[in-house]
Design a protein around this motif. Structure first.
Motif, PDB file in Angstrom:
ATOM      1  N   ALA A 266      39.122  99.925  -9.453  1.00 47.47           N
ATOM      2  CA  ALA A 266      38.537 100.467 -10.773  1.00 47.47           C
ATOM      3  C   ALA A 266      37.419  99.843 -10.995  1.00 47.47           C
ATOM      4  CB  ALA A 266      39.529  99.959 -11.754  1.00 47.47           C
ATOM      5  N   LEU A 267      36.961  98.553 -10.262  1.00 50.38           N
ATOM      6  CA  LEU A 267      35.738  97.760 -10.735  1.00 50.38           C
ATOM      7  C   LEU A 267      34.750  98.615  -9.700  1.00 50.38           C
ATOM      8  CD1 LEU A 267      36.191  93.772 -10.483  1.00 50.38           C
ATOM      9  CD2 LEU A 267      35.126  95.438 -12.296  1.00 50.38           C
ATOM     10  N   ARG A 269      34.737 101.687  -8.892  1.00 48.95           N
ATOM     11  CA  ARG A 269      34.206 102.951  -9.593  1.00 48.95           C
ATOM     12  C   ARG A 269      33.063 102.656 -10.827  1.00 48.95           C
ATOM     13  NH1 ARG A 269      39.553 104.533  -8.791  1.00 48.95           N
ATOM     14  NH2 ARG A 269      39.927 103.641 -10.824  1.00 48.95           N
ATOM     15  N   ARG A 270      33.414 101.374 -11.398  1.00 44.29           N
ATOM     16  CA  ARG A 270      32.778 101.450 -12.388  1.00 44.29           C
ATOM     17  C   ARG A 270      31.162 100.853 -12.201  1.00 44.29           C
ATOM     18  NH1 ARG A 270      34.267  96.684 -16.608  1.00 44.29           N
ATOM     19  NH2 ARG A 270      32.325  95.931 -16.120  1.00 44.29           N
ATOM     20  N   VAL A 273      28.850 103.752 -10.718  1.00 44.52           N
ATOM     21  CA  VAL A 273      28.176 104.707 -11.786  1.00 44.52           C
ATOM     22  C   VAL A 273      26.933 103.892 -12.171  1.00 44.52           C
ATOM     23  CG1 VAL A 273      28.344 105.622 -14.121  1.00 44.52           C
ATOM     24  CG2 VAL A 273      30.217 105.152 -12.536  1.00 44.52           C
ATOM     25  N   ARG A 274      26.875 102.727 -12.214  1.00 42.43           N
ATOM     26  CA  ARG A 274      25.634 102.104 -13.029  1.00 42.43           C
ATOM     27  C   ARG A 274      24.347 101.973 -11.842  1.00 42.43           C
ATOM     28  NH1 ARG A 274      26.094  97.624 -17.277  1.00 42.43           N
ATOM     29  NH2 ARG A 274      24.123  98.192 -17.366  1.00 42.43           N
TER      30      ARG A 274
END
Lengths: 274, 237
Positions: A266-267, A269-270, A273-274
């Motif tokens: 999850a991290l 993926r997060r 994005v940035r």
């Protein structure tokens, strides 16, 4: 049937941790395998012997004790490995060629050695007690084993740090230089803070790998969950217990590590994005 | 700067560059890509060491092995093509970091100055934004403010509008124009001919690592003699 329900409830833990349906599906699959192996084993044993599940539950407190040692060792090895690995990683990006070469050599040595071999060496080479001033500190087997596990962790953290530092665009160094930051200031205030974010997911991943590697210490005689499972099986002396018991042990690790793996993903993926 | 030579490996980049900038003067360096303009400007704050020749900045000889590079860079500000803001810090923090940690100034006075600089570059209200949340032009103006916060004697601009779209180029040029008007010594590498003509005291045209021609803008654009300069200007104007 009441017992079955209990087992099922355990495996649904990851679901409540991460709230992901996939997690639940995986947990349920594991529970089904465990349930199936329990019923097969039960059928083999016949109805005269105490139920498999009752036996499992009977030994659960002892197993939990052993598992707590696994977790303690994983925490400690991770902490030691991270501290030394960070220093070693910074050595690998040092401007001083000898520092860089030695840091690289040490990193490569421990990164490419089998964990079990390092464990053996630590058990053999470390003394059973150390003298600090007038006090004698005993080094029990689990402590030596923790140190043995910390070595490959250190080498892997070292590589993480080196990779992260080198992944920061050189323009960041240039901008800091143009503002008259000294090299160490640049590293501490500008480069490393940007590295932490990049390093967190692989670092968590490393922790999960370390945790599932802690049963290796059973080979060198540490009384952790794997050793205790062996002890339990030999004291019960029932061959039909073998498969469900080890599967039960596996489930403990799975429940502990799987949420970490999900959180890591999850991290990742997060941050992507940035 | 006299007879400066610099090679990267076997590739010569600067082949004997000489130029002089007076205090309070604004010079623009123009020339085709690969002429060594970026290298030239990086030599001035010792980001790139030179092979031979000499550079003197505010009485400091850059070729001196005992040169205190950090002391030099405190006096020479630089703005980059790609802004190079620190992405993990807010706009205001980007401006405040160097004065606090490099100049060891007191935080409160630095913050007051940083807020004033944000106003000066017309970015009031964007103090707590992260670089990723700002447009290219806004980021570049934060970068200019970040350099100014060090209160430099000289500002170097390395194609600071090359990565911007035409709209935002204007805001950045306006900021530099104001600086030039305030008497800041500026060395500007640029492709904006109109801007160069307007702000520069003198224009240097460089090609293949040498200064081909230089002069005040009016004279330079009207009466350049060298065929290389003419060819370049005819392509770009």
């Amino acid at each position: 049937m009441r017992m079955m329900h209990r087992v099922h409830k355990c495996t649904s833990d990851p679901f409540t941790c991460t709230g992901l349906p996939v997690t639940a599906a995986h947990g349920i699959a594991l529970a089904v395998v465990l349930a199936a192996s329990v019923s097969v084993a039960q059928a083999q044993a016949g109805s005269a012997a105490p139920s498999i599940i009752a036996t499992m539950l009977k030994w659960t407190p002892l197993l939990a004790q052993g598992f707590a040692l696994n977790i303690a060792m994983s925490f400690l090895a991770m902490a030691i490995g991270t501290v030394f690995g960070f220093a070693l990683g910074l050595g690998q990006v040092s401007l001083l060629a000898p520092v860089r070469k030695w840091a690289w050599l040490v990193t490569q040595f421990f990164r490419n050695s089998p964990w079990l071999v390092l464990l053996f060496y630590c058990m053999l080479l470390l003394p059973f007690e150390v003298r600090v001033g007038n006090t004698i500190i005993a080094l029990p087997g689990w402590a030596k084993a923790t140190f043995g596990l910390a070595l490959p962790v250190m080498a892997n953290v070292s590589e993480l740090v080196r990779g992260a530092v080198q992944s920061i665009p050189s323009a960041q160094w240039e901008a800091a230089e143009a503002l008259a930051f000294a090299r160490l200031q640049t590293l501490r205030m500008i480069i490393l803070p940007q590295c932490i974010k990049r390093m967190t997911p692989p670092w968590m991943n490393l922790y999960a790998i370390l945790t599932v590697a802690t049963p290796l210490t059973s080979v060198v005689g540490v009384s952790e969950a794997m050793t205790l499972t062996g002890d339990i099986l030999s004291s019960e002396g029932r061959t039909e217990l073998l498969v469900p018991m080890y599967l039960y042990l596996l489930m403990w690790f799975f429940i502990y590590c799987y949420p970490i793996a999900r959180a890591t993903a999850a991290l990742e993926r997060r941050f992507a994005v940035r | 700067m006299r007879d400066v030579h610099k090679s990267f490996g076997a590739v010569p980049v600067l082949n004997g560059i000489s130029l002089e900038v007076m205090k309070g003067e604004v010079i623009c360096i123009i020339g085709p890509s690969g002429a060594g303009k970026s290298t030239l400007i990086r030599c001035i704050n010792a980001l790139v060491p030179i092979d031979s020749g000499s550079i003197e900045v505010e009485g400091r000889e850059l070729h001196d092995p005992k040169l205190d590079k950090l002391a030099l860079r405190r006096k020479v500000g630089m703005v980059f093509q790609q802004y190079n803001l620190f992405p993990h810090r807010t706009a205001l923090d980007n401006i405040m970091m160097a004065p606090i940690h490099v100049l060891k100034r007191d935080r409160a006075s630095v913050e007051a100055q940083a807020r004033a600089l944000m106003r000066k570059v017309r970015l009031e209200g964007k103090e707590d934004f992260y670089p990723g949340e700002l447009s290219g032009g806004q980021q570049q103006r934060v970068a200019i403010a970040r350099s100014l916060a060090m209160q430099p004697d000289v500002m170097l601009f390395d194609e600071v509008t090359a990565a911007l779209d035409p709209e935002t180029v204007k805001e950045v040029l306006a900021t530099i124009r104001e600086l030039a008007r305030d008497g800041m010594t500026c060395v500007i590498v640029t492709h904006e001919m109109g801007f160069a003509r307007e702000v520069a005291d003198r224009i240097y045209f460089t090609d293949r690592g040498v200064v081909v021609e230089h002069g005040p803008p009016a004279e330079f654009f009207a009466r350049c003699r060298d065929p290389r300069t003419r060819q370049f200007l005819s392509q770009i104007l």
